[in-house]
Design a protein around this motif. Structure first.
Motif, mmCIF file in Angstrom:
data_model
loop_
_atom_site.group_PDB
_atom_site.id
_atom_site.type_symbol
_atom_site.label_atom_id
_atom_site.label_comp_id
_atom_site.label_asym_id
_atom_site.label_seq_id
_atom_site.Cartn_x
_atom_site.Cartn_y
_atom_site.Cartn_z
ATOM 1 N N MET A 184 0.821 -1.210 0.000
ATOM 2 C CA MET A 184 0.000 0.000 0.000
ATOM 3 C C MET A 184 0.853 1.257 0.000
ATOM 4 O O MET A 184 0.512 2.249 -0.653
ATOM 5 C CB MET A 184 -0.928 -0.008 1.211
ATOM 6 C CG MET A 184 -2.078 -0.977 1.107
ATOM 7 S SD MET A 184 -3.322 -0.697 2.378
ATOM 8 C CE MET A 184 -4.468 -2.018 2.002
ATOM 9 N N LEU A 185 1.953 1.228 0.742
ATOM 10 C CA LEU A 185 2.842 2.388 0.751
ATOM 11 C C LEU A 185 3.430 2.621 -0.631
ATOM 12 O O LEU A 185 3.499 3.765 -1.104
ATOM 13 C CB LEU A 185 3.955 2.178 1.784
ATOM 14 C CG LEU A 185 4.897 3.369 2.023
ATOM 15 C CD1 LEU A 185 4.113 4.547 2.586
ATOM 16 C CD2 LEU A 185 6.018 2.982 2.972
ATOM 17 N N ALA A 186 3.829 1.534 -1.299
ATOM 18 C CA ALA A 186 4.385 1.656 -2.645
ATOM 19 C C ALA A 186 3.336 2.181 -3.622
ATOM 20 O O ALA A 186 3.624 3.051 -4.455
ATOM 21 C CB ALA A 186 4.925 0.306 -3.110
ATOM 22 N N MET A 187 2.110 1.660 -3.515
ATOM 23 C CA MET A 187 1.050 2.100 -4.417
ATOM 24 C C MET A 187 0.658 3.547 -4.173
ATOM 25 O O MET A 187 0.055 4.180 -5.040
ATOM 26 C CB MET A 187 -0.175 1.193 -4.261
ATOM 27 C CG MET A 187 0.029 -0.220 -4.767
ATOM 28 S SD MET A 187 -1.447 -1.237 -4.542
ATOM 29 C CE MET A 187 -2.631 -0.342 -5.568
ATOM 30 N N SER A 188 0.975 4.068 -2.993
ATOM 31 C CA SER A 188 0.616 5.445 -2.673
ATOM 32 C C SER A 188 1.611 6.458 -3.223
ATOM 33 O O SER A 188 1.235 7.590 -3.534
ATOM 34 C CB SER A 188 0.507 5.620 -1.153
ATOM 35 O OG SER A 188 -0.468 4.761 -0.619
ATOM 36 N N VAL A 189 2.882 6.077 -3.330
ATOM 37 C CA VAL A 189 3.909 7.045 -3.724
ATOM 38 C C VAL A 189 4.404 6.856 -5.157
ATOM 39 O O VAL A 189 5.004 7.774 -5.726
ATOM 40 C CB VAL A 189 5.114 6.973 -2.753
ATOM 41 C CG1 VAL A 189 4.667 7.340 -1.347
ATOM 42 C CG2 VAL A 189 5.741 5.590 -2.750
ATOM 43 N N ILE A 190 4.159 5.678 -5.742
ATOM 44 C CA ILE A 190 4.574 5.470 -7.133
ATOM 45 C C ILE A 190 3.759 6.384 -8.044
ATOM 46 O O ILE A 190 2.530 6.449 -7.924
ATOM 47 C CB ILE A 190 4.385 4.005 -7.554
ATOM 48 C CG1 ILE A 190 5.375 3.108 -6.794
ATOM 49 C CG2 ILE A 190 4.581 3.829 -9.058
ATOM 50 C CD1 ILE A 190 5.198 1.638 -7.081
ATOM 51 N N PRO A 191 4.390 7.102 -8.957
ATOM 52 C CA PRO A 191 3.643 8.012 -9.839
ATOM 53 C C PRO A 191 2.706 7.244 -10.772
ATOM 54 O O PRO A 191 3.133 6.326 -11.467
ATOM 55 C CB PRO A 191 4.740 8.730 -10.630
ATOM 56 C CG PRO A 191 6.007 8.457 -9.915
ATOM 57 C CD PRO A 191 5.838 7.177 -9.186
ATOM 58 N N PHE A 192 1.437 7.611 -10.750
ATOM 59 C CA PHE A 192 0.459 7.079 -11.681
ATOM 60 C C PHE A 192 -0.160 8.241 -12.436
ATOM 61 O O PHE A 192 -0.254 9.358 -11.916
ATOM 62 C CB PHE A 192 -0.645 6.294 -10.954
ATOM 63 C CG PHE A 192 -0.195 4.975 -10.400
ATOM 64 C CD1 PHE A 192 0.180 3.944 -11.237
ATOM 65 C CD2 PHE A 192 -0.149 4.763 -9.029
ATOM 66 C CE1 PHE A 192 0.598 2.722 -10.725
ATOM 67 C CE2 PHE A 192 0.258 3.555 -8.507
ATOM 68 C CZ PHE A 192 0.635 2.540 -9.354
ATOM 69 N N SER A 193 -0.596 7.966 -13.642
ATOM 70 C CA SER A 193 -1.253 9.009 -14.433
ATOM 71 C C SER A 193 -2.591 8.509 -14.929
ATOM 72 O O SER A 193 -2.837 7.309 -15.019
ATOM 73 C CB SER A 193 -0.383 9.420 -15.628
ATOM 74 O OG SER A 193 -0.148 8.309 -16.477
ATOM 75 N N ALA A 194 -3.472 9.461 -15.203
ATOM 76 C CA ALA A 194 -4.809 9.143 -15.717
ATOM 77 C C ALA A 194 -5.084 10.032 -16.919
ATOM 78 O O ALA A 194 -4.623 11.170 -16.991
ATOM 79 C CB ALA A 194 -5.861 9.362 -14.638
ATOM 80 N N ARG A 195 -5.849 9.512 -17.867
ATOM 81 C CA ARG A 195 -6.157 10.292 -19.075
ATOM 82 C C ARG A 195 -7.146 11.411 -18.778
ATOM 83 O O ARG A 195 -7.184 12.415 -19.468
ATOM 84 C CB ARG A 195 -6.716 9.364 -20.164
ATOM 85 C CG ARG A 195 -5.675 8.389 -20.696
ATOM 86 C CD ARG A 195 -6.223 7.592 -21.869
ATOM 87 N NE ARG A 195 -5.217 6.694 -22.411
ATOM 88 C CZ ARG A 195 -4.288 7.042 -23.274
ATOM 89 N NH1 ARG A 195 -4.250 8.290 -23.726
ATOM 90 N NH2 ARG A 195 -3.397 6.175 -23.713
ATOM 91 N N SER A 196 -7.973 11.216 -17.755
ATOM 92 C CA SER A 196 -8.941 12.241 -17.376
ATOM 93 C C SER A 196 -9.267 12.076 -15.899
ATOM 94 O O SER A 196 -8.917 11.069 -15.288
ATOM 95 C CB SER A 196 -10.222 12.134 -18.218
ATOM 96 O OG SER A 196 -10.827 10.862 -18.024
#
Length: 217
Positions: A167-179
């Motif tokens: 959960m910590l990794a999923m919180s700080v890893i950069p993710f992007s969304a198209r909208s």
């Protein structure tokens, strides 16, 4: 000439997913996982004490199991409070101009079910002990299932550590969304909140039954 322009506009349309919102959600879901692991640790200690004191009565065992549930139950209540905070944050973000997108539904689904693993393993281990206590003539006895119970409790503690890291990794890893997703994250987070409440009800009923149990010695 059109391809680079299209790629540029496509990159500009992508938004980073809010790290702060993910951290708030992760904290709300990590707390119940830690509580489940603490309850498993307390149950392991209880089983070790029972091996040293074989004259302990059934009511004493029930009382000890109810005490072992306190960390899991308390952390689930804290998880409910954290879940409401997550819902409020998502609602506020829907009506604010933000430069980041809210976490997608899959984030809440994955984290929402992952945090239940430690508490679920503890609950199953405790259920096996209760089955032995209330039906000693039907069950195989605590000695026959002790290894399985210990395995569940150890897995509960180990899984809590893994849940924390994931959960910590999923919180700080950069993710992007198209909208910016509108309703789906809110709906999913609300569904996870109802799941939390249902889990609390089950644990609370188990706790009250253990605390008030008046079984024959």
């Amino acid at each position: 000439m059109e391809s680079p322009l299209m790629n540029t506009s496509e990159k500009q349309s992508k938004l980073k997913t809010s790290i702060s919102t993910r951290l708030i959600a992760a904290l709300a879901y990590i707390i119940p996982a830690i509580g489940g692991a603490l309850s498993s640790y307390m149950l392991i200690i209880m089983l070790q004490l029972l091996r040293q004191n074989e004259t302990a009565g059934i009511q004493a065992v029930m009382q000890s199991m109810s005490e072992a549930m306190i960390p899991a139950l308390g952390s689930l209540y804290l998880g409910i409070i954290g879940g409401f905070v997550v819902i409020i944050v998502l609602i506020v973000r829907m009506f604010m101009q933000t430069e980041t997108a809210s976490p997608s539904s899959w984030f809440f689904i994955f984290c929402g079910f992952l945090f239940l693993v430690p508490a679920g393993l503890f609950f199953e281990a405790e259920s096996m002990i209760i089955e032995v206590l209330i039906a000693p003539m039907v069950s195989t006895g605590i000695g026959e299932v002790a290894s399985t119970i210990s395995l569940f409790l150890i897995l509960s503690i180990v899984s809590a550590f893994l849940v924390f890291i994931i959960m910590l990794a999923m919180s700080v890893i950069p993710f992007s969304a198209r909208s910016k997703p509108k309703w789906s994250p809110l709906i999913t987070a609300t569904a996870i909140e109802f799941l939390l409440i249902a889990t609390v009800v089950v644990f609370q009923l188990r706790f009250l039954w253990l605390y008030q149990a008046n079984l024959p010695e």
